[in-house]
Design a protein around this motif. Sequence first.
Motif, mmCIF file in Angstrom:
data_model
loop_
_atom_site.group_PDB
_atom_site.id
_atom_site.type_symbol
_atom_site.label_atom_id
_atom_site.label_comp_id
_atom_site.label_asym_id
_atom_site.label_seq_id
_atom_site.Cartn_x
_atom_site.Cartn_y
_atom_site.Cartn_z
ATOM 1 N N PHE A 31 0.846 -1.186 0.000
ATOM 2 C CA PHE A 31 0.000 0.000 0.000
ATOM 3 C C PHE A 31 0.884 1.240 0.000
ATOM 4 C CE2 PHE A 31 0.458 -1.361 4.425
ATOM 5 C CZ PHE A 31 0.939 -0.200 5.019
ATOM 6 N N LYS A 32 0.309 2.347 -0.381
ATOM 7 C CA LYS A 32 1.016 3.626 -0.467
ATOM 8 C C LYS A 32 1.174 4.245 0.922
ATOM 9 C CE LYS A 32 2.158 7.431 -2.952
ATOM 10 N NZ LYS A 32 3.573 7.577 -3.043
ATOM 11 N N ILE A 33 2.344 4.830 1.170
ATOM 12 C CA ILE A 33 2.569 5.625 2.376
ATOM 13 C C ILE A 33 2.524 7.090 1.969
ATOM 14 C CG2 ILE A 33 4.214 6.308 4.165
ATOM 15 C CD1 ILE A 33 5.380 3.530 4.105
ATOM 16 N N TRP A 34 1.691 7.834 2.629
ATOM 17 C CA TRP A 34 1.592 9.265 2.372
ATOM 18 C C TRP A 34 2.520 10.011 3.325
ATOM 19 C CZ3 TRP A 34 -0.639 9.885 -2.084
ATOM 20 C CH2 TRP A 34 -1.578 8.947 -2.496
ATOM 21 N N GLY A 35 2.964 11.170 2.972
ATOM 22 C CA GLY A 35 3.966 11.919 3.715
ATOM 23 C C GLY A 35 3.654 12.219 5.167
ATOM 24 N N ASN A 36 2.383 12.299 5.528
ATOM 25 C CA ASN A 36 2.018 12.689 6.898
ATOM 26 C C ASN A 36 1.704 11.498 7.804
ATOM 27 O OD1 ASN A 36 -0.294 11.949 5.560
ATOM 28 N ND2 ASN A 36 -1.551 13.617 6.369
ATOM 29 N N GLU A 37 1.995 10.281 7.386
ATOM 30 C CA GLU A 37 1.649 9.108 8.182
ATOM 31 C C GLU A 37 2.731 8.792 9.221
ATOM 32 O OE1 GLU A 37 -1.200 6.866 4.979
ATOM 33 O OE2 GLU A 37 0.808 6.112 5.262
ATOM 34 N N ASN A 38 2.295 8.247 10.350
ATOM 35 C CA ASN A 38 3.216 7.867 11.410
ATOM 36 C C ASN A 38 3.161 6.351 11.607
ATOM 37 O OD1 ASN A 38 0.874 7.330 12.886
ATOM 38 N ND2 ASN A 38 0.920 9.303 13.937
ATOM 39 N N VAL A 39 3.936 5.852 12.576
ATOM 40 C CA VAL A 39 4.016 4.412 12.823
ATOM 41 C C VAL A 39 2.643 3.825 13.139
ATOM 42 C CG1 VAL A 39 4.911 2.648 14.398
ATOM 43 C CG2 VAL A 39 6.422 4.428 13.546
ATOM 44 N N ARG A 40 1.884 4.508 13.955
ATOM 45 C CA ARG A 40 0.564 3.994 14.328
ATOM 46 C C ARG A 40 -0.352 3.843 13.109
ATOM 47 N NH1 ARG A 40 -2.993 5.137 19.482
ATOM 48 N NH2 ARG A 40 -4.965 4.364 18.688
ATOM 49 N N PHE A 41 -0.363 4.823 12.235
ATOM 50 C CA PHE A 41 -1.232 4.774 11.063
ATOM 51 C C PHE A 41 -0.765 3.692 10.080
ATOM 52 C CE2 PHE A 41 -3.226 6.454 7.167
ATOM 53 C CZ PHE A 41 -4.516 6.545 7.632
ATOM 54 N N ILE A 42 0.543 3.603 9.877
ATOM 55 C CA ILE A 42 1.072 2.565 8.985
ATOM 56 C C ILE A 42 0.776 1.179 9.562
ATOM 57 C CG2 ILE A 42 3.190 1.557 8.031
ATOM 58 C CD1 ILE A 42 4.253 4.430 7.792
ATOM 59 N N SER A 43 0.875 1.052 10.869
ATOM 60 C CA SER A 43 0.565 -0.213 11.525
ATOM 61 C C SER A 43 -0.885 -0.627 11.270
ATOM 62 C CB SER A 43 0.838 -0.092 13.020
ATOM 63 O OG SER A 43 0.510 -1.269 13.686
ATOM 64 N N LYS A 44 -1.796 0.318 11.373
ATOM 65 C CA LYS A 44 -3.215 0.014 11.117
ATOM 66 C C LYS A 44 -3.433 -0.387 9.657
ATOM 67 C CE LYS A 44 -5.214 2.827 14.764
ATOM 68 N NZ LYS A 44 -6.097 3.919 15.115
ATOM 69 N N LYS A 45 -2.790 0.321 8.739
ATOM 70 C CA LYS A 45 -2.921 -0.031 7.321
ATOM 71 C C LYS A 45 -2.311 -1.412 7.047
ATOM 72 C CE LYS A 45 -2.138 3.243 4.197
ATOM 73 N NZ LYS A 45 -1.551 4.434 3.536
ATOM 74 N N THR A 46 -1.255 -1.735 7.789
ATOM 75 C CA THR A 46 -0.626 -3.044 7.628
ATOM 76 C C THR A 46 -1.560 -4.159 8.076
ATOM 77 O OG1 THR A 46 1.565 -2.071 7.903
ATOM 78 C CG2 THR A 46 1.397 -4.442 8.207
ATOM 79 N N CYS A 47 -2.345 -3.920 9.115
ATOM 80 C CA CYS A 47 -3.330 -4.916 9.562
ATOM 81 C C CYS A 47 -4.316 -5.239 8.435
ATOM 82 C CB CYS A 47 -4.085 -4.414 10.782
ATOM 83 S SG CYS A 47 -3.124 -4.376 12.284
ATOM 84 N N ILE A 48 -4.760 -4.233 7.743
ATOM 85 C CA ILE A 48 -5.680 -4.432 6.617
ATOM 86 C C ILE A 48 -4.977 -5.191 5.499
ATOM 87 C CG2 ILE A 48 -7.019 -3.246 4.833
ATOM 88 C CD1 ILE A 48 -7.394 -0.962 6.969
ATOM 89 N N SER A 49 -3.749 -4.792 5.198
ATOM 90 C CA SER A 49 -2.958 -5.460 4.173
ATOM 91 C C SER A 49 -2.726 -6.928 4.528
ATOM 92 C CB SER A 49 -1.615 -4.729 4.014
ATOM 93 O OG SER A 49 -0.825 -5.304 3.017
#
Length: 122
Positions: free
Chosen positions: A73-91
Motif C-alpha cells: 500500500f502507499k505511504i503518504w507523507g504525513n503518516e506515522n508508525v501507528r497509522f502505517i501499523s493500522k494499514k498493515t493490519c488491513i494489508s
Amino acid sequence: MIYNIIHITVDNSKNSSWWTRKWNINFYPGPSEYPGIGCFNFALYNSASCFGATAHLMEEKVDSGKIIGVNRFKIWGNENVRFISKKTCISHLQLYKQTMKYVFINNSLPKCDETWIKNALI
C-alpha cells in the motif's frame, strides 16, 4: 503500536497427525525490503513510498523463507508508525485471504518472484 504476525500451519493430508505438516506460512507485517524488527520505523526513516505485508515459508533463520506473496500500500507523507501499523493490519488480512484461498483451491502455494532484499534485523 500494533504488531500482527500470523503463523499458519497448513496440513491437508488425509491421515494427518500433529507432526505431519505440509507448509508453515508466516504472515509478516512488512514488505521484503524490511525484514526483522523495526520495519515500520525503518520505512518512515527511509521515507519509503510504500509498505505492506509479506507471506513466506518459515525457516530457522528469521524472515528468510521463500516469499509466496506480498501485498503493498502507499505511504503518504504525513503518516506515522501507528497509522502505517493500522494499514498493515488491513494489508495482512487481504494477503491472508488471498493466500489461503489459493492454497485451498489449488492444493499448492502461490508463486511469487520477490525475494528478501536484505537479512533480517533481530
